[in-house]
Design an enzyme around this catalytic site. Structure first.
Site, PDB file in Angstrom:
ATOM      1  N   GLU A  52       4.944   5.431  -3.529  1.00 23.73           N
ATOM      2  CA  GLU A  52       4.156   4.964  -4.670  1.00 23.73           C
ATOM      3  C   GLU A  52       3.737   3.503  -4.556  1.00 23.73           C
ATOM      4  O   GLU A  52       2.873   3.053  -5.295  1.00 23.73           O
ATOM      5  CB  GLU A  52       4.879   5.230  -5.994  1.00 23.73           C
ATOM      6  N   ASN A  53       4.362   2.767  -3.638  1.00 20.61           N
ATOM      7  CA  ASN A  53       3.914   1.394  -3.436  1.00 20.61           C
ATOM      8  C   ASN A  53       2.693   1.323  -2.518  1.00 20.61           C
ATOM      9  O   ASN A  53       2.380   0.256  -2.002  1.00 20.61           O
ATOM     10  CB  ASN A  53       5.052   0.506  -2.920  1.00 20.61           C
TER      11      ASN A  53
END
Lengths: 219, 212
Positions: free
Chosen positions: B47-48
Site C-alpha cells: 500500500e505504500n
C-alpha cells in the site's frame, strides 16, 4: 510562478508561522524530508499541527520536532511503531493530541484538498469507531462516510530530482505521500538530492509538475 | 494435526487464483508470499505504492527508498510499478485488488473484522491501511489462530474488540479449520486435527458442515 531554488534548508523553511498545519511526506523514513524538518526545528515555529503517515521514528526528523514540544496535534494513520518512543511518551503524558485517520482516507482527503473537492463519501471505516459522529449515506446499498479535505499551510516533501522550475521526480517507494501533499498545501517545499537544469528531466516521467512546487533545496 | 503458520500460509497461497493482484497484511500474512507457486503469476501490491513487489532485500540489495508496508526492505521484479498513496488506496477501494490476506483479533459470524485496536486504555491506537484494505479488496481472507491465548475462540458471534470493517471477511484460515463466511452462515470447509463436532463445541458460532 516557477519554484525558487533555495541555497539552504534554512532558507527553504523561512517564514513558517506558529500554529501552521504542516504536511510532512514519507512512509517511515522513505521519502521523509529529514533536512527540512531539521531546519524547521532550527527555525522555531511552534504550536504546529503535523499531518504525516507516522508520528516519527527514532530520535531524528519528525521525532525530533515532537521531542522539542513544537507539535500540538498529530494527524496520522500509524503512530505506534517499534521506534516511536518520542510520540508514545508525549501521548501517554497527554502532551499531544492525536487525530487517527485511516491511511487511504489521509491520502484521499489531501487529494480532495488539492483537487478542489468539498467533501466525499468514502466506504472506509463505515460502522467503526473512527466514523462515529460523521454523516453517512447509503448509496447503491452500501454505507459511505462523509470525509472532508485536509489542507496544509505548508507541505514538506522529499523527492529525488527537481529541475530549476520545480518539476519533481521521485524514487521507488519514497514517492508515497509526496505527490498528494504537493497539491494540498499553500506553500510546498521539496528537498531533493539533485537540482538539474530545466529540460533535463523527461517530461513523460515528471510526477509532480512545477505548478505545485514553491521552493526546492538540494540536500 | 493442527497447522502451523507455514502450513496455513501454504494453504492460503494455493487458494489464491493464478494471476491475482494480492495485498498481504503485515505480520503472518507476509509468509504467504514464500509459498506462492513459482508460476502463480500473482502480483503483490504494497500500500505504500508498489505493484509486483519482490522478495525481501538482503545485503547490497537493501535500498532505503524501497520498502514494504511493514517497512521491511524489499526488491523489484520485472514489471514492477510505483505510484503515490492516493492511487494506491484508490486501487483497493475501487475494487481492483483481487485478494487481501489480513491478521485478526476477532472475526464475527457475519464477517465483521476486528484487527486494529485492542481498545485497552494504555494502547496507542494505530490503524494504518487496515480499514481501507478490509473494505476494498474483492476477497478478504483472514489468517489467524482459532483460539486466543486464554483458550477463547476468535471466531465469535459479535466482535468485542473495536471493528475494522463490517461484513467484509470472506474466508477465515486458522490452525484448526478453514471457514467460509457465506450468506447462509459460517461453513466449515475443512478441519485439521479436530472433528467437526469438537469444533462446534468450542466455537460459539453456529457452524455448517461443508456441502457434500
Amino acid at each position: 510562478m516557477s519554484a525558487t531554488i533555495c541555497d539552504s534548508a534554512a532558507e527553504a523553511v523561512a517564514g513558517i508561522e506558529d500554529g501552521s498545519t504542516i504536511l510532512v511526506g514519507g512512509f517511515g523514513m522513505a521519502g521523509m524530508p529529514v533536512e527540512l524538518v531539521d531546519a524547521l526545528i532550527e527555525q522555531g515555529a511552534k504550536d504546529l499541527t503535523v499531518v504525516s503517515n507516522n508520528a516519527g521514528n527514532g530520535d531524528t526528523g519528525l521525532a525530533a520536532l515532537l521531542a522539542k514540544g513544537r507539535v500540538r496535534k498529530m494527524v496520522c494513520s500509524f503512530p505506534r511503531q517499534s521506534d516511536s518512543w518520542v510520540f508514545d511518551g508525549l501521548y501517554r503524558a497527554g502532551k499531544i493530541e492525536l487525530d487517527l485517520v485511516p491511511q487511504g482516507n489521509l491520502a484521499e482527503r489531501m487529494r480532495a484538498a488539492g483537487a478542489g473537492i468539498g467533501a466525499f463519501f468514502c466506504p472506509t471505516g463505515a460502522g467503526t469507531s473512527l466514523a462515529e459522529g460523521k454523516e453517512v449515506r447509503e448509496i447503491d446499498g452500501r454505507t459511505y462516510v462523509l470525509e472532508y479535505p485536509i489542507r496544509g499551510d505548508v507541505a514538506l516533501i522529499g523527492a529525488h530530482v527537481s529541475d530549476r522550475m520545480g518539476n519533481l521526480v521521485y524514487r521507488k517507494t519514497a514517492r508515497n505521500f509526496g505527490p498528494v501533499m504537493a497539491t494540498a498545501a499553500k506553500l510546498v517545499i521539496a528537498q531533493v538530492s539533485e537540482v538539474v537544469d530545466t529540460g533535463r528531466l523527461d517530461p513523460e516521467a515528471i510526477v509532480t509538475p512545477s505548478i505545485y512546487v514553491d521552493r526546492v533545496v538540494a540536500v | 494435526m493442527s497447522l502451523d503458520k507455514h502450513a496455513m500460509a501454504e494453504l492460503i497461497a494455493n487458494d489464491i487464483p493464478r494471476g491475482a493482484y494480492v495485498n498481504l497484511g503485515i505480520g503472518q500474512p507476509t509468509l504467504v508470499a514464500d509459498h506462492l507457486p513459482a508460476d502463480s503469476g500473482v502480483v503483490l501490491h504494497t500500500e505504500n505504492g508498489m505493484l509486483n513487489m519482490g522478495p525481501a532485500a538482503t545485503g547490497d540489495q537493501i535500498d532505503p527508498d524501497l520498502m514494504n508496508a511493514g517497512k521491511i526492505p524489499v526488491t523489484e521484479l520485472p514489471g514492477s510499478s510505483y505510484f503515490h498513496h492516493a492511487d494506491s488506496f484508490a486501487m483497493m477501494r475501487g475494487g481492483h485488488l483481487d485478494v487481501c490476506v489480513l491478521g485478526a483479533f476477532q472475526v464475527s459470524a457475519a464477517g465483521d473484522l476486528a484487527n486494529w485496536h485492542t481498545g485497552e486504555p494504555e494502547a496507542i491506537p494505530a490503524v494504518g491501511g487496515a480499514m481501507d484494505l478490509a473494505i476494498g479488496a474483492k476477497s478478504v481472507f483472514v489468517m489467524m489462530t482459532l483460539f486466543a491465548k486464554d483458550g477463547s475462540a476468535k471466531l465469535v458471534e459479535k466482535c468485542s474488540y473495536p471493528l475494522t470493517g463490517v461484513g467484509c471477511v470472506d474466508r477465515v484460515y486458522t490452525d484448526h479449520a478453514t471457514f467460509l463466511i457465506t450468506p447462509d452462515g459460517v461453513v466449515v470447509r475443512e478441519t485439521f486435527g479436530i472433528s467437526f463436532d469438537e469444533l462446534a463445541a468450542r466455537v460459539p458460532v453456529k457452524l455448517l458442515a461443508p456441502a457434500r
